[in-house]
Structure formats: structure tokens, C-alpha cells
Design a protein around this motif. Structure first.
Motif, PDB file in Angstrom:
ATOM      1  N   HIS A  30      64.269  49.841  15.890  1.00  0.00           N
ATOM      2  CA  HIS A  30      63.207  50.710  16.376  1.00  0.00           C
ATOM      3  C   HIS A  30      63.203  50.748  17.900  1.00  0.00           C
ATOM      4  O   HIS A  30      63.081  51.823  18.511  1.00  0.00           O
ATOM      5  CB  HIS A  30      61.859  50.205  15.849  1.00  0.00           C
ATOM      6  N   LEU A  31      63.324  49.585  18.517  1.00  0.00           N
ATOM      7  CA  LEU A  31      63.347  49.522  19.981  1.00  0.00           C
ATOM      8  C   LEU A  31      64.602  50.181  20.544  1.00  0.00           C
ATOM      9  O   LEU A  31      64.555  50.812  21.614  1.00  0.00           O
ATOM     10  CB  LEU A  31      63.272  48.070  20.438  1.00  0.00           C
ATOM     11  N   THR A  34      64.068  53.853  20.555  1.00  0.00           N
ATOM     12  CA  THR A  34      63.033  54.181  21.540  1.00  0.00           C
ATOM     13  C   THR A  34      63.587  54.135  22.956  1.00  0.00           C
ATOM     14  O   THR A  34      63.410  55.075  23.745  1.00  0.00           O
ATOM     15  CB  THR A  34      61.850  53.215  21.405  1.00  0.00           C
ATOM     16  N   THR A 156      56.906  57.138  25.818  1.00  0.00           N
ATOM     17  CA  THR A 156      57.355  55.995  25.023  1.00  0.00           C
ATOM     18  C   THR A 156      56.529  55.836  23.759  1.00  0.00           C
ATOM     19  O   THR A 156      57.073  55.603  22.664  1.00  0.00           O
ATOM     20  CB  THR A 156      57.283  54.710  25.865  1.00  0.00           C
ATOM     21  N   VAL A 160      57.865  55.937  19.944  1.00  0.00           N
ATOM     22  CA  VAL A 160      57.644  54.814  19.025  1.00  0.00           C
ATOM     23  C   VAL A 160      57.030  55.307  17.717  1.00  0.00           C
ATOM     24  O   VAL A 160      57.424  54.877  16.625  1.00  0.00           O
ATOM     25  CB  VAL A 160      56.735  53.746  19.678  1.00  0.00           C
ATOM     26  N   ILE A 197      54.298  48.498  13.445  1.00  0.00           N
ATOM     27  CA  ILE A 197      54.485  49.651  14.335  1.00  0.00           C
ATOM     28  C   ILE A 197      53.329  49.756  15.314  1.00  0.00           C
ATOM     29  O   ILE A 197      53.519  49.993  16.521  1.00  0.00           O
ATOM     30  CB  ILE A 197      54.622  50.945  13.506  1.00  0.00           C
ATOM     31  N   LEU A 200      53.667  46.990  17.890  1.00  0.00           N
ATOM     32  CA  LEU A 200      54.730  47.306  18.851  1.00  0.00           C
ATOM     33  C   LEU A 200      54.251  48.361  19.852  1.00  0.00           C
ATOM     34  O   LEU A 200      54.513  48.244  21.061  1.00  0.00           O
ATOM     35  CB  LEU A 200      55.963  47.810  18.100  1.00  0.00           C
ATOM     36  N   ALA A 201      53.546  49.377  19.366  1.00  0.00           N
ATOM     37  CA  ALA A 201      53.024  50.418  20.258  1.00  0.00           C
ATOM     38  C   ALA A 201      52.013  49.840  21.244  1.00  0.00           C
ATOM     39  O   ALA A 201      52.030  50.170  22.436  1.00  0.00           O
ATOM     40  CB  ALA A 201      52.391  51.538  19.437  1.00  0.00           C
ATOM     41  N   LEU A 204      53.902  47.774  23.934  1.00  0.00           N
ATOM     42  CA  LEU A 204      54.542  48.637  24.932  1.00  0.00           C
ATOM     43  C   LEU A 204      53.513  49.329  25.809  1.00  0.00           C
ATOM     44  O   LEU A 204      53.729  49.509  27.017  1.00  0.00           O
ATOM     45  CB  LEU A 204      55.423  49.671  24.225  1.00  0.00           C
TER      46      LEU A 204
END
Length: 245
Positions: A30-31, A34, A156, A160, A197, A200-201, A204
Motif C-alpha cells: 500500500h505504501l 502511495t 497523499t 491512500v 487503512i 495508516l491515513a 501520514l
């Protein structure tokens, strides 16, 4: 509530943190998508945005294109590109869709950062004998960096969220457990992947918030501090509250 606890249990399950289909591998995929998409979009959008912001030309076209790109249906666009390019090129097709989605906010942040600069600052730089190139790099880019970081932050987060769709063409990422959960009716797996998810969002977003804060030039930060100290007593006086020392 039970489903939420089961999703947390799925995340914490040691077996899901080992092997080629583990959670760390999915996070890495995923990263990867992105970072690759945001980097490619930045290479395209940032120079173009600086050119528009510095010259003042082409802004209407850029705004129109950005607005049209925001309206594109990412899911349909992904399948369209995969069908046109072929299954063997589904990876580049997915990245291209993510790049198209990341360009508008980055482009907007790049040219808006230069547009909001006080024209008197630019005139003073020209009066000092700076060339247009020096004005761009020494004056406009540093002062416009906070808004650019805001555009990168928005782009970003957009990528994501949309990178989940890559799993629908079997490219991995954190969207794959959701796709597998839909097929198997495994709701704890679906919710667990969704929680990852979101986490992670948020991570970031916090990182870019810090970068956006420190992107403000030190001279501007130093000037803002006295302004905040002097405006606070004025606001209290206007409100009828005595200032304390």
C-alpha cells in the motif's frame, strides 16, 4: 461491538503478521503504490504549479483541468485503463490512475502557495536586482512551501484511500483483505483491514501536519510570535477582560 473486537483480534492474530500474505506485506504494498504515485504526481504538478504561480499565466486552464480530474470516477477509470493496457500492465495502469488523482491537489498547492505571497515582497526582490530564477527559488518557493505541503498532504490522503481499489485488479495492498473478506463473507477481516487503512491515513496525515508546520520559514515564524503576543491583549481589552501580566 463484537464485530469490532473480532476485527481487532484479526489484526493482532500472530499468524496474520507472518508470511507472504501478512499484514506488514500488505502495508508495504500500500505504501509502495502511495509513494510511487505521489512522487510521480509531484514531478509533474509541482514545476507546473510553480510556473503558473510565478508567471500568473494558465491559472484558469489549470483550475479547469484540476476540477475535471477530481470528478473522474477512480474505480471506473482503473478498470478502463486495465482493459485498454491489458492484464499484464495492470500495475502501471493502477499507478497511472493514482497519479491522475494526486495531481490536482498538489498542483493547486504549488501555484496557490506562490499566488498568496505579497506582491510587495516580489517587487522588493526585483528592486534588489534578483533575477526571475533567484526570485522563484529564494523568495517564492520558501514562502509558498507551507501551502505546497498542504497540497501534498491532501494528495497523499487521496491516494491512500484510493489505493484500496488496486486490490480489485489483484495488485495487493490493504484492499486485498477487504476483497477477500467480501468473497468469503469474513467481516472481521474486512473491518480489520479498514481499521488499518484508517490508521495508516491518520499516521501520514500527522506526518504531513508536522512537515507543514516546519515548512514555514524561520523568519516568518519569528515574526508571527510577537504578533500573537501583541494581539492577545488587544482581543482581551476589546472583550472587556483585563490583561494579566
Amino acid at each position: 461491538m463484537n464485530l469490532f473486537l473480532e476485527a481487532i483480534a484479526w489484526i493482532l492474530e500472530p499468524a496474520n503478521w507472518q508470511g507472504q500474505r501478512s499484514i506488514p506485506v500488505r502495508i508495504g504494498e500500500h505504501l509502495f503504490y502511495t509513494v510511487l504515485a505521489v512522487l510521480a504526481a509531484s514531478i509533474i504538478a509541482i514545476p507546473l504549479g510553480w510556473l503558473i504561480g510565478h508567471t500568473g499565466k494558465g491559472r484558469e486552464i489549470a483550475v479547469g483541468i484540476s476540477g475535471a480530474a477530481r470528478a473522474l470516477p477512480s474505480f471506473g477509470l482503473l478498470f478502463l485503463f486495465v482493459m485498454i493496457a491489458g492484464v499484464l500492465l495492470r500495475g502501471p495502469s493502477a499507478v497511472l490512475v493514482l497519479v491522475l488523482l494526486a495531481i490536482p491537489p498538489i498542483l493547486a498547492g504549488a501555484y496557490a502557495g506562490l499566488e498568496v505571497i505579497d506582491r510587495r515582497v516580489i517587487d522588493a526582490a526585483r528592486a534588489m536586482g534578483m533575477t526571475e530564477w533567484q526570485i522563484l527559488w529564494r523568495v517564492e518557493v520558501p514562502l509558498g512551501l507551507p501551502l505546497l505541503m498542504g497540497g501534498l498532504r491532501s494528495g497523499t490522503l487521496q491516494v491512500v484511500a484510493t489505493a484500496v481499489l488496486a486490490a480489485f485488479v489483484n495488485l495487493g495492498g490493504l484492499g486485498l483483505p477487504i476483497v477477500e473478506g467480501i468473497a468469503l463473507r469474513d467481516y472481521d477481516r474486512m473491518l480489520g483491514a479498514a481499521i488499518l487503512i484508517i490508521a495508516l491515513a491518520l499516521l501520514l496525515d500527522a506526518l504531513f501536519a508536522v512537515l507543514e508546520r516546519y515548512a514555514v520559514p524561520r523568519g516568518v515564524r519569528a515574526r508571527r510570535a510577537p504578533e500573537l503576543r501583541t494581539t492577545a491583549p488587544r482581543r482581551r481589552a476589546a472583550a472587556g477582560t483585563p490583561a494579566t501580566t
